[in-house]
Design an enzyme around this catalytic site. Structure first.
Site, short mmCIF file in Angstrom:
data_model
loop_
_atom_site.label_atom_id
_atom_site.label_comp_id
_atom_site.label_asym_id
_atom_site.label_seq_id
_atom_site.Cartn_x
_atom_site.Cartn_y
_atom_site.Cartn_z
NE ARG A 146 23.95 24.17 -11.24
CZ ARG A 146 24.07 25.49 -11.30
NH1 ARG A 146 23.48 26.24 -10.38
NH2 ARG A 146 24.78 26.06 -12.26
CE LYS A 197 27.41 23.14 -10.47
NZ LYS A 197 28.12 22.67 -11.68
CG HIS A 231 20.71 18.17 -14.49
ND1 HIS A 231 20.89 18.87 -13.31
CD2 HIS A 231 21.54 18.74 -15.38
CE1 HIS A 231 21.80 19.81 -13.50
NE2 HIS A 231 22.20 19.76 -14.74
NE ARG A 287 20.80 23.39 -14.35
CZ ARG A 287 20.95 24.64 -13.92
NH1 ARG A 287 19.95 25.25 -13.30
NH2 ARG A 287 22.08 25.29 -14.11
CG HIS A 308 24.76 27.84 -17.04
ND1 HIS A 308 23.99 27.42 -18.09
CD2 HIS A 308 24.74 26.84 -16.13
CE1 HIS A 308 23.53 26.21 -17.83
NE2 HIS A 308 23.97 25.84 -16.66
CE1 TYR A 354 22.04 21.57 -17.85
CE2 TYR A 354 23.83 23.00 -18.52
CZ TYR A 354 23.31 22.05 -17.67
OH TYR A 354 24.07 21.58 -16.65
#
Length: 299
Positions: free
Chosen positions: A149, A173, A245, A248, A271, A280
């Site tokens: 990211r 995250k 992105h 990614r 994830h 994705y």
């Protein structure tokens, strides 16, 4: 119970209880700011605990009339539901007015990706004669090599590089850490950047452990990464809408199309749910067909 008071408590809840990043928190608070703005214009004097479902439906209609896309509407509604869940937990309300609030139906949007040739074209368009050229090349190689990211890229630390083992440690995250393999090409470009650009900078004390720095020796902003990629895309005249992105998306898709296990890709992307990974990894028909032929017992 004023809006500002509720937003402050909600922000603390997202920080302390949910451990969200500052970017995520800012997005959630922005959703509530939109709601507050709507009530200020349409239902002046109505505070959060007095909001009812019919008013929230009017808010969704207001968003629609402003030309907000169904996808953005759905994300905003999700933020508002989270806000009222917090108020319910804190016993500031006794019933949730968002319980029956429906989001607009949206289809799955498959992300744009770049082919390997397009990625090479974009990276080769970097002007290495400019002082920041090698830095930019190292950054894009790292984005594609590791599927990071943009926030993970700008926060990548020197002490999290384990090149001898072929890994970097990424802080994702909610401060969750993961190890991601890094390609030999990315390692080579990073080492060139360290030797040709970074060592000549006067590094700010707060940024000493940050890998990628601007000319003032400070951490790069997320906006700067977007700008660098946007300018390169314009230079090579790509029609696709390209952002950090996109690298990614391309990383994940190329791995899956090359035969990588979906669970492994999930781990590398960081994830929590494999359903997120599937967004994705839109697979081409040839790959799906070959997978069926290779693994189905009737094939």
């Amino acid at each position: 119970m004023k809006w500002e008071e509720c937003k402050k408590g909600y922000e603390n809840y997202l920080t302390l209880e949910k451990s969200l990043s500052q970017n995520s928190i800012a997005a959630y608070i922005n959703d509530i700011n939109k709601l507050e703005d709507f009530f200020e214009k349409s239902y002046k004097g109505v505070t959060p605990e007095k909001v009812v479902l019919s008013q929230l439906k009017s808010f969704v209609e207001w968003l629609n009339n402003k030309g907000v896309s169904p996808r953005t509407q759905a994300r905003t509604i999700s933020g508002i539901k989270s806000f009222y869940k917090y108020l319910l937990i804190e016993e500031k309300i006794t019933s949730d007015p968002t319980a029956l609030l429906e989001s607009p139906k949206i289809g799955r949007k498959l992300p744009d990706i770049l082919s390997m040739e397009e990625i090479d074209t974009l990276i080769n368009a970097i002007d290495l004669k400019k002082s920041e050229g090698q830095r930019n090349k190292a950054m894009l190689e790292t984005l594609y090599s590791c599927g990071l990211r943009v926030s993970e890229l700008v926060n990548l630390k020197m002490t999290n590089l384990f090149f001898e083992q072929g890994f970097i440690k990424v802080e994702g995250k909610a401060d969750k850490e993961r190890l991601v393999p890094v390609s030999g090409r990315a390692i080579e470009e990073i080492n060139k950047y360290l030797g040709n650009y970074r060592k000549n900078l006067r590094v700010n004390k707060d940024s000493e452990n940050i890998l990628f720095l601007n000319r003032r020796g400070r951490k790069l902003s997320r906006v700067m990464i977007f700008t660098i990629i946007k300018n390169l895309a314009a230079k090579v005249k790509f029609d696709k809408k390209i952002s950090p992105h996109t690298f990614r998306h391309s990383f994940a898709t190329h791995l899956i199309n090359g035969g990588a296990d979906l669970r492994a890709v999930q781990e590398m992307l960081g994830h929590e749910s494999i359903l997120t990974t599937e967004i994705y990894t839109h697979l081409d028909k040839d790959y799906l067909k070959s997978t069926i032929h290779q693994f189905h017992p009737r094939s």
